[in-house]
Design an enzyme around this catalytic site. Sequence first.
Site, PDB file in Angstrom:
ATOM      1  N   LYS A 281       0.862  -1.185   0.000  1.00 12.82           N
ATOM      2  CA  LYS A 281       0.000   0.000   0.000  1.00 12.82           C
ATOM      3  C   LYS A 281       0.895   1.230   0.000  1.00 12.82           C
ATOM      4  CE  LYS A 281      -4.417   1.265   0.265  1.00 12.82           C
ATOM      5  NZ  LYS A 281      -5.176   0.941   1.477  1.00 12.82           N
ATOM      6  N   HIS A 282       0.689   2.114  -0.937  1.00 18.68           N
ATOM      7  CA  HIS A 282       1.499   3.331  -1.057  1.00 18.68           C
ATOM      8  C   HIS A 282       2.989   3.012  -1.079  1.00 18.68           C
ATOM      9  CE1 HIS A 282      -2.044   5.774  -0.878  1.00 18.68           C
ATOM     10  NE2 HIS A 282      -2.380   5.296   0.299  1.00 18.68           N
ATOM     11  N   ASN A 424      12.632   5.540   7.874  1.00 16.46           N
ATOM     12  CA  ASN A 424      13.223   4.515   8.748  1.00 16.46           C
ATOM     13  C   ASN A 424      12.307   3.299   8.808  1.00 16.46           C
ATOM     14  OD1 ASN A 424      15.654   5.783   9.766  1.00 16.46           O
ATOM     15  ND2 ASN A 424      14.323   7.221  10.861  1.00 16.46           N
ATOM     16  N   HIS A 530      14.577   5.547   0.401  1.00 11.86           N
ATOM     17  CA  HIS A 530      13.889   6.828   0.584  1.00 11.86           C
ATOM     18  C   HIS A 530      12.874   7.083  -0.519  1.00 11.86           C
ATOM     19  CE1 HIS A 530      17.601   7.656   3.023  1.00 11.86           C
ATOM     20  NE2 HIS A 530      16.647   8.057   3.835  1.00 11.86           N
TER      21      HIS A 530
END
Length: 530
Positions: A281-282, A424, A530
């Site tokens: 998801k996302h 993180n 990231h």
Amino acid sequence: MTEQPRRILRALLSVSDKSGLVDFARALVAHNVELLSTGGTRKALAEAGLPVRDVSDLTDFPEMMDGRVKTLHPKVHGGLLAIRDNAEHVAAMSAHGIVPIDLLVVDLYPFEATVAKGAGYDDCIENIDIGGPAMVRAAAKNHGDVAVVVDTADYAVVLAEMESNGGATTLPLRKKLAAKAYARTAAYDAAISGWFAQTLGDPTPDYWALGGKRIQTMRYGENPHQVAAFYRSPEVRFGVATAKQVQGKQLSYNNINDTDAAFECVAEFDPARTAACAIIKHANPCGVAEAETLVEAYRKALMCDQDSAFGGIVAVNRVLDAEAARMITGIFTEVIIAPDATEEAIEIVRAKKNLRLMLAGGLPDPRAPGLTMRTVAGGFLMQSRDNAVVDDFEFKVVTRRAPTEAELADLKFAFRVAKHVKSNAVIYAKDRATVGIGAGQMSRVDSAAIAVRKAEAAARFFELPEPLTKGSVVASDAFYPFPDALLVSIRAGATAVVQPGGSIRDEEVIKAADEHDVAMVLTGFRHFRH
């Protein structure tokens, strides 16, 4: 530059892809267009009974050097580059016996396809087109007078204009065709330069070119006010760009991004060893698990975070079977991607008309070299793909207690998943399934705590006696700068931890693990994402 339509009287055709060629050429002849051609293209047209003149007859110069030299001649380039309304150009044509060429149809040697099939160095070099791009660029530069076609999809467009304009093309169309022509030669050169860089083992050459072919225009991008399109690069890698969509509506920008994340994650798990499932998801995993069967792997993955799985993307590492398809379609799912699927599974998915089913034909190799990039203001960042694989790591025990065999298996599983969770990242795992995932937080403590809250919510939903973090292991994508995040996991019930190590406070973190009889291993590899 004149705005008036330009009549096509003479066309030069030289293509590798012969699909639609004869019909297109026949329509040109019906408009009284003289055909010029070379090699295999000329042969195909002649065999179809069409009148076609060999370029060698035009140039009075034979094709030579295994076809390397045939169109690099003033009578070809002069015919393409001459400005029809320029008296000096017209006089030069007359003086040197140059005739105008009004339409150029070239699709370039199949360099990308040659590389994709794993051809040797010499074969790849021989499939670098020289004359083709030179002609394309010449015709595109002179689009005020010349139409250039580099895509078979434009055959119909050109013929429609000729029908509407008495055998002529308009300047707006020639501009569009010229723009596409330059984009095509740029992408072609990008593929060649990228192949050379890879062949030479140079991941950061002085100049880097990026090229691709659009395979989908989207309604919008990440948000409705953004425009977007999907392009396929020359890279040979199974995934969403190569997948066949057999079911469901068109993929959106976010669907494609999430589906890629899901398939790359599940590809970490060798299908010969275990079945695996990743729910995304996302662009973040909200559940990952491995088991003996796909249906069991999906069930275990779903238990990690059923709320987030609603409307998610599901990736599996084996042929999708009916049992797994039936269970996956039990809740609202946007996309399923698999290497392949059984006919029964496909029929089950078809019952959900909006659910997309993507069959990629195989799994991407997590160890394969490759590049990733992202734009920044005024430039872009490029790096090698994170192809570090857990199976190749040496897990160094740094605490008094070593992990048990079961804990070690879960630690390897958890760190494998950590590679695909935004930093993180903190991942709790038990019995080769995620039981809590904390992703993308500014603080590692927050990621550790969010994952615990997710596990507590799952325990309430599934009416478990306690959260599955009790007796779990935990993985951190990067080192612990302080013991605080580790202590959150220990209080949640984690008994073993894996992390890269490398903090100036490693000893302090290791001491905290020892004080709670928690086993800790270091990998020496970080998985920032990231």
